[in-house]
Design a protein around this motif. Structure first.
Motif, PDB file in Angstrom:
ATOM      1  N   LEU A 124     -28.717  13.102  -8.923  1.00  0.00           N
ATOM      2  CA  LEU A 124     -27.638  12.145  -9.211  1.00  0.00           C
ATOM      3  C   LEU A 124     -28.170  10.894  -9.902  1.00  0.00           C
ATOM      4  O   LEU A 124     -27.431  10.194 -10.577  1.00  0.00           O
ATOM      5  CB  LEU A 124     -26.951  11.705  -7.912  1.00  0.00           C
ATOM      6  CG  LEU A 124     -26.071  12.716  -7.215  1.00  0.00           C
ATOM      7  CD1 LEU A 124     -25.671  12.195  -5.847  1.00  0.00           C
ATOM      8  CD2 LEU A 124     -24.854  13.039  -8.052  1.00  0.00           C
ATOM      9  N   LYS A 125     -29.436  10.605  -9.716  1.00  0.00           N
ATOM     10  CA  LYS A 125     -30.032   9.376 -10.235  1.00  0.00           C
ATOM     11  C   LYS A 125     -30.786   9.583 -11.541  1.00  0.00           C
ATOM     12  O   LYS A 125     -31.437   8.668 -12.025  1.00  0.00           O
ATOM     13  CB  LYS A 125     -30.977   8.792  -9.180  1.00  0.00           C
ATOM     14  CG  LYS A 125     -30.240   8.390  -7.914  1.00  0.00           C
ATOM     15  CD  LYS A 125     -31.199   7.854  -6.891  1.00  0.00           C
ATOM     16  CE  LYS A 125     -30.475   7.428  -5.643  1.00  0.00           C
ATOM     17  NZ  LYS A 125     -31.383   6.837  -4.676  1.00  0.00           N
ATOM     18  N   GLN A 126     -30.728  10.775 -12.101  1.00  0.00           N
ATOM     19  CA  GLN A 126     -31.455  11.081 -13.323  1.00  0.00           C
ATOM     20  C   GLN A 126     -30.546  10.895 -14.540  1.00  0.00           C
ATOM     21  O   GLN A 126     -29.618  11.680 -14.743  1.00  0.00           O
ATOM     22  CB  GLN A 126     -31.999  12.517 -13.286  1.00  0.00           C
ATOM     23  CG  GLN A 126     -32.857  12.828 -12.076  1.00  0.00           C
ATOM     24  CD  GLN A 126     -33.952  11.812 -11.856  1.00  0.00           C
ATOM     25  OE1 GLN A 126     -34.729  11.532 -12.758  1.00  0.00           O
ATOM     26  NE2 GLN A 126     -34.010  11.251 -10.661  1.00  0.00           N
ATOM     27  N   PRO A 127     -30.786   9.862 -15.367  1.00  0.00           N
ATOM     28  CA  PRO A 127     -29.927   9.624 -16.540  1.00  0.00           C
ATOM     29  C   PRO A 127     -29.834  10.833 -17.464  1.00  0.00           C
ATOM     30  O   PRO A 127     -28.801  11.058 -18.091  1.00  0.00           O
ATOM     31  CB  PRO A 127     -30.595   8.444 -17.250  1.00  0.00           C
ATOM     32  CG  PRO A 127     -31.452   7.796 -16.229  1.00  0.00           C
ATOM     33  CD  PRO A 127     -31.853   8.877 -15.253  1.00  0.00           C
ATOM     34  N   GLU A 128     -30.905  11.614 -17.544  1.00  0.00           N
ATOM     35  CA  GLU A 128     -30.867  12.786 -18.434  1.00  0.00           C
ATOM     36  C   GLU A 128     -29.916  13.875 -17.935  1.00  0.00           C
ATOM     37  O   GLU A 128     -29.620  14.823 -18.658  1.00  0.00           O
ATOM     38  CB  GLU A 128     -32.277  13.363 -18.651  1.00  0.00           C
ATOM     39  CG  GLU A 128     -32.960  13.858 -17.413  1.00  0.00           C
ATOM     40  CD  GLU A 128     -33.774  12.798 -16.673  1.00  0.00           C
ATOM     41  OE1 GLU A 128     -34.557  13.194 -15.815  1.00  0.00           O
ATOM     42  OE2 GLU A 128     -33.627  11.600 -16.928  1.00  0.00           O
ATOM     43  N   ASN A 129     -29.390  13.727 -16.711  1.00  0.00           N
ATOM     44  CA  ASN A 129     -28.452  14.713 -16.170  1.00  0.00           C
ATOM     45  C   ASN A 129     -26.988  14.315 -16.460  1.00  0.00           C
ATOM     46  O   ASN A 129     -26.084  15.022 -16.086  1.00  0.00           O
ATOM     47  CB  ASN A 129     -28.662  14.891 -14.660  1.00  0.00           C
ATOM     48  CG  ASN A 129     -27.988  16.141 -14.137  1.00  0.00           C
ATOM     49  OD1 ASN A 129     -27.967  17.170 -14.804  1.00  0.00           O
ATOM     50  ND2 ASN A 129     -27.428  16.052 -12.954  1.00  0.00           N
ATOM     51  N   LYS A 130     -26.760  13.189 -17.141  1.00  0.00           N
ATOM     52  CA  LYS A 130     -25.400  12.741 -17.435  1.00  0.00           C
ATOM     53  C   LYS A 130     -24.725  13.681 -18.404  1.00  0.00           C
ATOM     54  O   LYS A 130     -25.299  14.066 -19.426  1.00  0.00           O
ATOM     55  CB  LYS A 130     -25.418  11.320 -18.007  1.00  0.00           C
ATOM     56  CG  LYS A 130     -24.031  10.770 -18.229  1.00  0.00           C
ATOM     57  CD  LYS A 130     -24.044   9.330 -18.659  1.00  0.00           C
ATOM     58  CE  LYS A 130     -22.624   8.861 -18.830  1.00  0.00           C
ATOM     59  NZ  LYS A 130     -22.549   7.429 -19.034  1.00  0.00           N
ATOM     60  N   ARG A 131     -23.491  14.055 -18.090  1.00  0.00           N
ATOM     61  CA  ARG A 131     -22.720  14.924 -18.964  1.00  0.00           C
ATOM     62  C   ARG A 131     -22.327  14.179 -20.228  1.00  0.00           C
ATOM     63  O   ARG A 131     -21.988  13.005 -20.193  1.00  0.00           O
ATOM     64  CB  ARG A 131     -21.453  15.392 -18.254  1.00  0.00           C
ATOM     65  CG  ARG A 131     -21.760  16.313 -17.083  1.00  0.00           C
ATOM     66  CD  ARG A 131     -20.501  16.722 -16.350  1.00  0.00           C
ATOM     67  NE  ARG A 131     -19.649  17.476 -17.248  1.00  0.00           N
ATOM     68  CZ  ARG A 131     -18.320  17.506 -17.142  1.00  0.00           C
ATOM     69  NH1 ARG A 131     -17.711  16.815 -16.206  1.00  0.00           N
ATOM     70  NH2 ARG A 131     -17.603  18.215 -17.984  1.00  0.00           N
ATOM     71  N   ARG A 133     -19.581  14.004 -23.118  1.00  0.00           N
ATOM     72  CA  ARG A 133     -18.209  14.483 -23.385  1.00  0.00           C
ATOM     73  C   ARG A 133     -17.770  14.076 -24.757  1.00  0.00           C
ATOM     74  O   ARG A 133     -18.089  13.100 -25.295  1.00  0.00           O
ATOM     75  CB  ARG A 133     -17.246  13.899 -22.363  1.00  0.00           C
ATOM     76  CG  ARG A 133     -17.586  14.378 -20.985  1.00  0.00           C
ATOM     77  CD  ARG A 133     -16.594  13.819 -20.033  1.00  0.00           C
ATOM     78  NE  ARG A 133     -17.201  13.849 -18.691  1.00  0.00           N
ATOM     79  CZ  ARG A 133     -16.544  13.599 -17.617  1.00  0.00           C
ATOM     80  NH1 ARG A 133     -15.276  13.293 -17.675  1.00  0.00           N
ATOM     81  NH2 ARG A 133     -17.099  13.640 -16.461  1.00  0.00           N
TER      82      ARG A 133
END
Length: 133
Positions: A124-131, A133
């Motif tokens: 949840l805290k990893q910016p590279e995991n942001k979707r 859109r």
């Protein structure tokens, strides 16, 4: 009892690496020998009936899962003396559920492990995991 002939959790005795430590009427707690090489004591609580995911569990299966969780914690605390636990379910392939039979992970955690401090909120805290859109 509803079983799936190809499911390793419906047929736990078919895999000599799976060891059932405890069970009650609807669920069992098992450890897989290969996981013990990474984080000792790790195991799963599994409903005996084939339930693809956690949302299909009955109230009795939820209660029996709770009962086995308490029994497993007592056993693991005594045998392995962990410093904490990571607990959880993966639901669906996108969450990394590789066996489509509901299973609740009980993972003892230790201060001296390389990934100590990285629990279920890590991704949840990893910016590279942001979707995007």
């Amino acid at each position: 009892m509803t079983l799936n002939n190809t499911c390793p959790f419906c047929n736990p005795l078919d895999d000599p690496n799976q060891n059932i430590l405890f069970e009650n009427e609807t669920c069992y707690f098992l450890q897989h020998n290969l996981q013990q090489d990474v984080l000792e004591g790790s195991g799963v609580i599994i409903p005996k009936k084939h339930r693809e995911n956690t949302f299909e569990l009955t109230v009795e299966e939820w209660n029996d899962t709770y009962e086995l969780l308490q029994k497993a914690k007592e056993y693991l605390d005594e045998k392995f003396i962990p410093n904490g636990y990571t607990l959880g379910w993966n639901v669906g392939k996108v969450s990394n559920q590789s066996i489509l039979h509901s299973h609740f992970h009980i993972i003892p955690r230790y201060n001296d492990e390389p990934l100590a401090g990285k629990g279920v909120r890590y991704w949840l805290k990893q910016p590279e995991n942001k979707r995007i859109r």
